[in-house]
Design an enzyme around this catalytic site. Structure first.
Site, PDB file in Angstrom:
ATOM      1  N   GLY A   1       4.066   5.550   6.500  1.00  0.00           N
ATOM      2  CA  GLY A   1       4.079   6.774   5.904  1.00  0.00           C
ATOM      3  C   GLY A   1       3.836   5.877   3.704  1.00  0.00           C
ATOM      4  O   GLY A   1       4.385   5.124   3.405  1.00  0.00           O
ATOM      5  N   THR A   2       2.488   6.583   3.527  1.00  0.00           N
ATOM      6  CA  THR A   2       2.003   6.035   2.240  1.00  0.00           C
ATOM      7  C   THR A   2       1.367   6.280   1.385  1.00  0.00           C
ATOM      8  O   THR A   2       0.281   7.074   2.029  1.00  0.00           O
ATOM      9  CB  THR A   2       1.476   4.730   2.846  1.00  0.00           C
ATOM     10  OG1 THR A   2       2.285   3.854   2.869  1.00  0.00           O
ATOM     11  CG2 THR A   2       1.016   4.347   1.001  1.00  0.00           C
TER      12      THR A   2
END
Lengths: 250, 296
Positions: B83-84
């Site tokens: 998640g980024t």
């Protein structure tokens, strides 16, 4: 019989005899001369007498390795073929991985590394060849000519002018040392290489192959007629020198 | 004996193929027999790792470890940390690289202070998106390869070659469930370069990329305001705003905004700002602009 016994072992006094015998095989090969000038490198090789029925075009002793590197060798032709093939593959592999041409130094280092491997493994013998690799390097922004030599022991080094192969390599090297000048132009380099070869070659242009490596990846093999002109020029100067000397005697 | 990983281990001798020595070495490596023997004592071997001892490792990995490209986390046994939002773009003044710093495992925020930019060498940067472990391991591995290249060839590696090395690694593990979306960027003798590399294997050269779950939000801002002739200050501002907007809407992005600027002299870290602070700063700006409009 197991094949993990090395063929190259140390002698009690620290010699690797197989490697030294390999260098002897190089000495039995035909001579190759390399001269580095200001903007070019000249490679010249002795072409030993061909059989009448043999096609000379199939015996090339000066070969391209990569688009920008040329190689001349001295020693066992079959070994040369194998090593050159490996080096050509390595050059293409480098181009694929790094998206750039391999430098002459990289190729010389790869060949040296390969030649060294074969002196330290079981079941193989060293390559019986020494090579001269010529090309241009871009290290400091400006392309400069470079000439590298490798030998059966697996070392590589850069030279301004070098001779490999043939029985008279030592005296030819001294000749080059005496007559080498920095930043020579193309014609002078060709003259110097041909002059050196004439000491060992039987008779003139048809027993020599001369190649000029220029910037921008140009490998120019000189025609026999061109080489003949240079040979005649050298012989003429020699004649003049001789007649002057004899004239002085009187 | 199965043999995994990229081509035979660095240092292996092709001349040994067929000899007893090579056979003994392969037996000793014993891939997948961890249950019967202690884990391999040959630690730190570059470019190799053990694969699950099952019939179809790729399928096993896809079932149990969701990949960033396609798989879902719901119902997985192991939730990868990912998640980024990461982004990088070229402009007249060099390259801006801007990332967030949140790491999530499913709905759990594992960390708000992850360093998603790895400094490979003073002229090369890599970003991380996808599986945190995969990214950090393989990019550090890339750093090792770059250093070896420098030592062997006495010159710095080009960005093209460095990105190619990483892409080749990804290609050789294709299908084994790696999760990595990275950008390799730097300044070499050919100028500023930016490459995008994926666990699927592609390697794309470009002027602007954004990678991660929040990339769509970042692209919206970047595409609207990007100009090649921006000043350095404008570019830095664009970089941080794009990350802010992504972290505002994407649940899996947040934390700090780390921003780097790459020039001919190498990279420089510009700032590390909490995206929360940016929220209030921009909120104030919005209020001020609204008031000005009301007044006029």
């Amino acid at each position: 019989m197991s094949y993990d016994r090395a063929i190259t072992v140390f002698s009690p006094d620290g010699h690797l005899f197989q490697v030294e015998y390999a260098m002897e095989a190089v000495r039995r090969g035909s001579t190759a001369v390399g001269v580095r000038g200001g903007k070019c490198v000249v490679l010249a090789v002795e072409r030993r007498a061909l059989a009448k029925l043999q096609d000379p075009r199939t015996i090339r002793k000066i070969v391209p390795v990569d688009e920008s590197s040329v190689l001349a060798f001295a020693g066992l032709t079959a070994d040369a073929r194998v090593l050159i093939n490996k080096t050509r593959s390595e050059a293409q592999s480098y181009r694929l991985t790094c998206e750039d041409a391999p430098s002459v130094e990289y190729l010389a280092r790869y060949m040296a590394r390969t030649q060294q491997k074969y002196t330290q493994r079981g079941g193989v013998r060293p390559f019986g060849i020494a090579t001269l690799v010529a090309g241009f390097s871009n290290d400091s922004g400006e392309p400069k000519p470079v000439l590298y030599q490798t030998d059966p022991a697996g070392t590589h080094s850069s030279w301004k002018a070098q001779v490999i192969g043939g029985r008279n390599a030592k005296s030819l090297r001294e000749f080059l040392e005496k007559n080498y000048e920095e930043e020579m132009d193309e014609a002078t380099c060709v003259r110097l290489s041909v002059q050196a070869l004439l000491e060992v070659v039987d008779s003139g242009a048809k027993n020599m192959e001369v190649c000029i490596v220029r910037e921008g990846d140009v490998m120019h093999m000189m025609e026999e007629a061109e080489v003949d002109v240079v040979v005649k020029g050298i012989e003429a100067t020699a004649e003049e020198g001789k007649s002057k000397a004899t004239a002085g005697d009187e | 004996m199965m043999h995994f990983g990229p081509s035979p281990v660095i240092g292996a001798d092709i001349l040994d193929i067929g000899t007893r020595k090579a056979q003994q070495e392969q037996q000793h490596r014993g891939v997948g027999s961890g249950a019967m023997r202690p884990p391999s004592l040959v630690l730190g071997e570059p470019g190799r790792f053990e694969i699950p001892n099952v019939a179809d490792p790729a399928h096993f990995c896809a079932q149990n470890f969701a990949s960033a490209s396609g798989g879902k986390d719901a119902g997985q046994v192991v939730k990868f940390a990912k998640g980024t939002t990461t982004l990088a773009f070229k402009f007249q003044g060099g390259i801006i690289v801007s990332v967030d710093s949140r790491s999530t495992m499913g709905a759990y925020i594992a960390s708000q202070t992850v360093k998603k930019i790895i400094e490979i060498n003073p002229f090369l940067l890599g970003t991380m998106a996808g599986g945190a472990a995969d990214c950090s391991f393989w990019e550090r591995n890339l750093g090792m390869q770059c250093r070896l290249y420098e030592l062997r060839n006495r010159k710095r590696i080009t960005v093209a070659a460095a990105s190619k090395l990483l892409a080749n690694t990804m290609n050789s593990y294709k299908g084994y469930g790696l999760s990595m979306g990275t950008m390799v960027t730097g300044w070499d003798e050919t100028g500023p370069q930016l490459y995008y590399i994926d666990d699927d294997g592609p390697r794309l050269k470009g002027n602007m990329f954004s990678v991660g779950s929040g990339s769509t939000y970042a692209y919206g801002v970047l595409d609207t305001y990007y100009r090649n002739d921006m000043t350095v200050e404008e570019a830095i501002d664009l970089g941080r705003r794009a990350i802010y907007h992504a972290t505002h809407r994407d649940a899996y992005s947040g934390g700090l905004n780390n921003l780097y600027h790459v020039t001919k002299e190498g990279w420089k870290k510009i700032h590390s700002i909490d995206v929360n602070d940016m929220h209030y700063e921009f909120a104030e700006d919005k209020e001020r602009i609204a008031e000005a409009r009301m007044a006029s």
